[in-house]
Scaffold this active site. Structure first.
Site, PDB file in Angstrom:
ATOM      1  N   ILE A   1       4.791   8.181   5.983  1.00 31.41           N
ATOM      2  CA  ILE A   1       4.493   9.582   6.304  1.00 31.41           C
ATOM      3  C   ILE A   1       3.024   9.652   6.716  1.00 31.41           C
ATOM      4  O   ILE A   1       2.159   9.086   6.040  1.00 31.41           O
ATOM      5  CB  ILE A   1       4.725  10.495   5.082  1.00 31.41           C
ATOM      6  N   GLY A  19      -0.043   1.824   3.697  1.00 36.73           N
ATOM      7  CA  GLY A  19      -0.173   2.268   2.311  1.00 36.73           C
ATOM      8  C   GLY A  19       0.342   3.664   2.048  1.00 36.73           C
ATOM      9  O   GLY A  19       0.312   4.133   0.919  1.00 36.73           O
ATOM     10  N   HIS A  20       0.833   4.367   3.076  1.00 33.27           N
ATOM     11  CA  HIS A  20       1.234   5.777   2.904  1.00 33.27           C
ATOM     12  C   HIS A  20       2.563   6.043   3.606  1.00 33.27           C
ATOM     13  O   HIS A  20       2.566   6.681   4.658  1.00 33.27           O
ATOM     14  CB  HIS A  20       0.158   6.689   3.480  1.00 33.27           C
ATOM     15  N   PHE A  21       3.601   5.757   3.164  1.00 34.00           N
ATOM     16  CA  PHE A  21       3.998   4.929   2.035  1.00 34.00           C
ATOM     17  C   PHE A  21       4.815   3.784   2.614  1.00 34.00           C
ATOM     18  O   PHE A  21       5.620   4.030   3.512  1.00 34.00           O
ATOM     19  CB  PHE A  21       4.820   5.743   1.044  1.00 34.00           C
TER      20      PHE A  21
END
Length: 146
Positions: free
Chosen positions: A55, A48-50
């Site tokens: 990252i 989810g990041h990203f």
């Protein structure tokens, strides 16, 4: 030097929140530690990041530095969590991010003891990738008896 089995004796964290893979230098008299975290695309936070540009979240870089500082604190006191002592991460000062940490990076974690007053410990920390500083600041921990 500490491998993951010994690290697990000094940190109560477990997957997916154990963020120190190995300690490569620990100088209790000099009050400093150097450890690392291998950053893999398989880390759960990258979903989810990203998704299109993975990252490592900055808060997890800070947490990794805090875990390295916690190991140093436990070693300086010559205690382990099993002895009934725990460190809580209670704050940070002067935290700065300089570049992103991406899958495939080896995140070097360095902490140096600054002070302790009434069970509040302060450490100067930095995280590096390829000898370049990616994050730096002060970590504040509270030592507590369980």
């Amino acid at each position: 030097m500490m491998d993951i089995n010994e690290i697990r004796e000094y940190l109560p964290h477990r997957y997916p929140f154990l963020l120190v893979d190995r300690v490569v230098d620990l100088d209790v008299e000099g009050q400093r530690i150097r450890a690392y975290k291998n950053v893999s695309i398989n880390e759960p936070f990258f979903n989810g990041h990203f998704p299109q540009h993975p990252i490592m979240p900055g808060v997890l870089i800070i947490e990794a530095m805090a875990q390295a500082a916690g190991i140093l604190g436990f070693k300086m006191l010559d205690v382990k969590p099993a002895d009934g002592t725990i460190y809580y991460f209670v704050g940070s000062d002067k935290m700065r991010f300089r570049q992103p940490v991406i899958p495939g990076d080896q995140l070097i974690l360095e902490a140096r003891f600054l002070s302790a007053k009434r069970s509040i410990w302060k450490f100067e920390c930095q995280a590096l990738v390829d000898d370049k500083q990616v994050c730096s600041g002060e970590i504040i921990c509270a030592e507590r008896k369980l």
